[in-house]
Design a protein around this motif. Structure first.
Motif, PDB file in Angstrom:
ATOM      1  N   ASP A 135      49.317  20.152 -49.692  1.00 23.13           N
ATOM      2  CA  ASP A 135      48.817  19.988 -48.302  1.00 23.13           C
ATOM      3  C   ASP A 135      47.599  20.901 -48.587  1.00 23.13           C
ATOM      4  O   ASP A 135      47.502  21.683 -49.168  1.00 23.13           O
ATOM      5  CB  ASP A 135      50.180  20.313 -47.887  1.00 23.13           C
ATOM      6  CG  ASP A 135      51.107  21.432 -47.851  1.00 23.13           C
ATOM      7  OD1 ASP A 135      50.502  22.269 -48.223  1.00 23.13           O
ATOM      8  OD2 ASP A 135      51.882  22.183 -47.570  1.00 23.13           O
ATOM      9  N   PHE A 136      47.249  21.077 -46.968  1.00 18.00           N
ATOM     10  CA  PHE A 136      45.744  21.618 -46.805  1.00 18.00           C
ATOM     11  C   PHE A 136      46.330  23.567 -46.805  1.00 18.00           C
ATOM     12  O   PHE A 136      45.369  24.168 -47.811  1.00 18.00           O
ATOM     13  CB  PHE A 136      45.463  21.355 -45.717  1.00 18.00           C
ATOM     14  CG  PHE A 136      43.872  21.896 -44.859  1.00 18.00           C
ATOM     15  CD1 PHE A 136      42.906  21.558 -45.977  1.00 18.00           C
ATOM     16  CD2 PHE A 136      43.569  22.995 -44.755  1.00 18.00           C
ATOM     17  CE1 PHE A 136      41.529  21.730 -44.629  1.00 18.00           C
ATOM     18  CE2 PHE A 136      43.146  23.291 -44.187  1.00 18.00           C
ATOM     19  CZ  PHE A 136      41.808  23.339 -44.517  1.00 18.00           C
ATOM     20  N   GLY A 137      47.382  23.527 -46.973  1.00 20.20           N
ATOM     21  CA  GLY A 137      47.335  25.093 -46.283  1.00 20.20           C
ATOM     22  C   GLY A 137      47.381  25.850 -48.002  1.00 20.20           C
ATOM     23  O   GLY A 137      47.025  26.814 -48.130  1.00 20.20           O
ATOM     24  N   SER A 138      47.755  24.898 -48.556  1.00 19.58           N
ATOM     25  CA  SER A 138      47.955  25.491 -50.228  1.00 19.58           C
ATOM     26  C   SER A 138      46.783  24.822 -50.956  1.00 19.58           C
ATOM     27  O   SER A 138      47.014  25.411 -52.346  1.00 19.58           O
ATOM     28  CB  SER A 138      49.377  25.199 -50.628  1.00 19.58           C
ATOM     29  OG  SER A 138      50.109  23.846 -50.555  1.00 19.58           O
ATOM     30  N   ALA A 139      46.327  24.430 -50.606  1.00 15.51           N
ATOM     31  CA  ALA A 139      45.233  23.615 -51.224  1.00 15.51           C
ATOM     32  C   ALA A 139      43.774  24.945 -51.438  1.00 15.51           C
ATOM     33  O   ALA A 139      44.223  25.389 -50.985  1.00 15.51           O
ATOM     34  CB  ALA A 139      44.483  22.503 -50.864  1.00 15.51           C
ATOM     35  N   THR A 140      43.539  25.000 -53.217  1.00 11.93           N
ATOM     36  CA  THR A 140      42.206  25.951 -53.616  1.00 11.93           C
ATOM     37  C   THR A 140      41.485  25.083 -52.718  1.00 11.93           C
ATOM     38  O   THR A 140      41.035  23.609 -51.871  1.00 11.93           O
ATOM     39  CB  THR A 140      42.094  25.432 -55.217  1.00 11.93           C
ATOM     40  OG1 THR A 140      41.456  24.181 -55.243  1.00 11.93           O
ATOM     41  CG2 THR A 140      43.186  25.635 -55.664  1.00 11.93           C
ATOM     42  N   ASP A 141      39.879  26.023 -53.522  1.00 11.73           N
ATOM     43  CA  ASP A 141      38.859  25.254 -52.261  1.00 11.73           C
ATOM     44  C   ASP A 141      38.209  24.454 -52.811  1.00 11.73           C
ATOM     45  O   ASP A 141      37.764  22.946 -51.999  1.00 11.73           O
ATOM     46  CB  ASP A 141      38.046  26.633 -51.969  1.00 11.73           C
ATOM     47  CG  ASP A 141      38.020  28.066 -51.205  1.00 11.73           C
ATOM     48  OD1 ASP A 141      38.799  27.223 -50.207  1.00 11.73           O
ATOM     49  OD2 ASP A 141      37.083  28.999 -51.498  1.00 11.73           O
ATOM     50  N   ASP A 142      38.796  24.147 -53.936  1.00  8.75           N
ATOM     51  CA  ASP A 142      38.223  23.121 -54.874  1.00  8.75           C
ATOM     52  C   ASP A 142      38.588  22.083 -54.136  1.00  8.75           C
ATOM     53  O   ASP A 142      38.059  20.510 -54.290  1.00  8.75           O
ATOM     54  CB  ASP A 142      37.569  23.283 -56.802  1.00  8.75           C
ATOM     55  CG  ASP A 142      37.409  21.995 -57.409  1.00  8.75           C
ATOM     56  OD1 ASP A 142      36.397  21.783 -57.206  1.00  8.75           O
ATOM     57  OD2 ASP A 142      38.251  21.621 -58.018  1.00  8.75           O
ATOM     58  N   GLU A 143      40.006  21.785 -54.243  1.00 10.04           N
ATOM     59  CA  GLU A 143      40.984  21.360 -54.128  1.00 10.04           C
ATOM     60  C   GLU A 143      40.172  20.432 -52.246  1.00 10.04           C
ATOM     61  O   GLU A 143      40.301  18.978 -52.247  1.00 10.04           O
ATOM     62  CB  GLU A 143      42.252  20.683 -54.438  1.00 10.04           C
ATOM     63  CG  GLU A 143      42.858  20.993 -55.225  1.00 10.04           C
ATOM     64  CD  GLU A 143      44.455  21.497 -55.669  1.00 10.04           C
ATOM     65  OE1 GLU A 143      44.810  21.472 -56.808  1.00 10.04           O
ATOM     66  OE2 GLU A 143      44.485  22.679 -55.112  1.00 10.04           O
ATOM     67  N   ARG A 144      40.662  21.717 -51.815  1.00 12.96           N
ATOM     68  CA  ARG A 144      40.093  21.060 -49.770  1.00 12.96           C
ATOM     69  C   ARG A 144      38.362  20.644 -50.277  1.00 12.96           C
ATOM     70  O   ARG A 144      38.241  19.130 -49.461  1.00 12.96           O
ATOM     71  CB  ARG A 144      40.069  22.289 -49.063  1.00 12.96           C
ATOM     72  CG  ARG A 144      41.009  22.956 -49.071  1.00 12.96           C
ATOM     73  CD  ARG A 144      40.878  24.718 -48.191  1.00 12.96           C
ATOM     74  NE  ARG A 144      41.800  24.940 -47.802  1.00 12.96           N
ATOM     75  CZ  ARG A 144      42.723  25.979 -47.539  1.00 12.96           C
ATOM     76  NH1 ARG A 144      41.564  26.634 -46.828  1.00 12.96           N
ATOM     77  NH2 ARG A 144      43.984  26.393 -47.398  1.00 12.96           N
ATOM     78  N   ASN A 145      37.938  20.891 -51.156  1.00 11.03           N
ATOM     79  CA  ASN A 145      36.162  20.019 -50.526  1.00 11.03           C
ATOM     80  C   ASN A 145      35.428  18.655 -51.824  1.00 11.03           C
ATOM     81  O   ASN A 145      35.066  17.739 -50.885  1.00 11.03           O
ATOM     82  CB  ASN A 145      35.634  20.991 -51.327  1.00 11.03           C
ATOM     83  CG  ASN A 145      35.104  21.913 -51.194  1.00 11.03           C
ATOM     84  OD1 ASN A 145      34.861  22.246 -49.598  1.00 11.03           O
ATOM     85  ND2 ASN A 145      34.900  23.616 -51.710  1.00 11.03           N
ATOM     86  N   ASN A 146      37.190  18.064 -52.758  1.00 10.56           N
ATOM     87  CA  ASN A 146      37.349  17.001 -52.915  1.00 10.56           C
ATOM     88  C   ASN A 146      38.425  15.947 -52.842  1.00 10.56           C
ATOM     89  O   ASN A 146      38.390  14.825 -53.510  1.00 10.56           O
ATOM     90  CB  ASN A 146      36.939  17.900 -54.524  1.00 10.56           C
ATOM     91  CG  ASN A 146      35.720  17.854 -55.236  1.00 10.56           C
ATOM     92  OD1 ASN A 146      34.896  17.333 -54.605  1.00 10.56           O
ATOM     93  ND2 ASN A 146      36.149  19.153 -55.463  1.00 10.56           N
ATOM     94  N   GLY A 147      39.558  16.231 -52.253  1.00 17.03           N
ATOM     95  CA  GLY A 147      40.658  15.509 -51.358  1.00 17.03           C
ATOM     96  C   GLY A 147      39.927  14.891 -50.090  1.00 17.03           C
ATOM     97  O   GLY A 147      39.289  15.549 -49.437  1.00 17.03           O
ATOM     98  N   PHE A 148      41.236  14.594 -49.455  1.00 12.61           N
ATOM     99  CA  PHE A 148      41.085  14.466 -48.015  1.00 12.61           C
ATOM    100  C   PHE A 148      42.381  14.551 -47.247  1.00 12.61           C
ATOM    101  O   PHE A 148      43.123  14.823 -48.134  1.00 12.61           O
ATOM    102  CB  PHE A 148      41.247  12.901 -47.888  1.00 12.61           C
ATOM    103  CG  PHE A 148      40.893  12.219 -47.250  1.00 12.61           C
ATOM    104  CD1 PHE A 148      40.057  12.464 -45.876  1.00 12.61           C
ATOM    105  CD2 PHE A 148      42.498  12.202 -46.480  1.00 12.61           C
ATOM    106  CE1 PHE A 148      40.556  11.322 -44.773  1.00 12.61           C
ATOM    107  CE2 PHE A 148      42.223  11.211 -44.819  1.00 12.61           C
ATOM    108  CZ  PHE A 148      40.973  11.239 -44.380  1.00 12.61           C
ATOM    109  N   TRP A 149      42.179  14.973 -46.287  1.00  9.77           N
ATOM    110  CA  TRP A 149      43.409  15.659 -45.195  1.00  9.77           C
ATOM    111  C   TRP A 149      42.934  15.053 -43.676  1.00  9.77           C
ATOM    112  O   TRP A 149      42.336  15.590 -43.121  1.00  9.77           O
ATOM    113  CB  TRP A 149      43.675  17.315 -45.180  1.00  9.77           C
ATOM    114  CG  TRP A 149      44.159  17.854 -46.434  1.00  9.77           C
ATOM    115  CD1 TRP A 149      45.268  17.998 -46.441  1.00  9.77           C
ATOM    116  CD2 TRP A 149      43.279  17.970 -47.266  1.00  9.77           C
ATOM    117  NE1 TRP A 149      45.913  18.686 -47.566  1.00  9.77           N
ATOM    118  CE2 TRP A 149      44.298  18.978 -48.421  1.00  9.77           C
ATOM    119  CE3 TRP A 149      42.242  17.855 -47.674  1.00  9.77           C
ATOM    120  CZ2 TRP A 149      44.129  19.000 -49.926  1.00  9.77           C
ATOM    121  CZ3 TRP A 149      41.886  18.997 -49.218  1.00  9.77           C
ATOM    122  CH2 TRP A 149      43.177  19.130 -50.277  1.00  9.77           C
TER     123      TRP A 149
END
Length: 76
Positions: A48-62
């Motif tokens: 989920d957004f709170g536990s995602a890394t910066d890379d996951e946040r930049n390449n994912g979708f929430w």
């Protein structure tokens, strides 16, 4: 002579199950994106957004909250 491959993007307008669990019919329209970042549908086991890394946040979708902000208060 070989044709050049063309990528097209489509927007789903309507989805309806014709045979539940087997066949889904979609109504689409071609969509010309004017952005530099596109939606990436993530796997079910993605963080989920709170536990995602910066890379996951930049390449994912929430989804942002109704106020337009992400759970950490940043702009959605």
């Amino acid at each position: 002579m070989r044709r050049q491959q063309v990528t097209r993007r489509w927007q789903v307008i309507k989805a309806q199950q014709v045979k539940p669990g087997e066949v889904t019919e979609y109504l689409l329209q071609q969509f010309i994106y004017q952005a530099t970042r596109y939606l990436v549908w993530m796997d079910d086991d993605s963080p989920d957004f709170g536990s995602a890394t910066d890379d996951e946040r930049n390449n994912g979708f929430w989804w942002a909250d109704e106020d337009g902000l992400m759970p950490d208060g940043s702009e959605g």
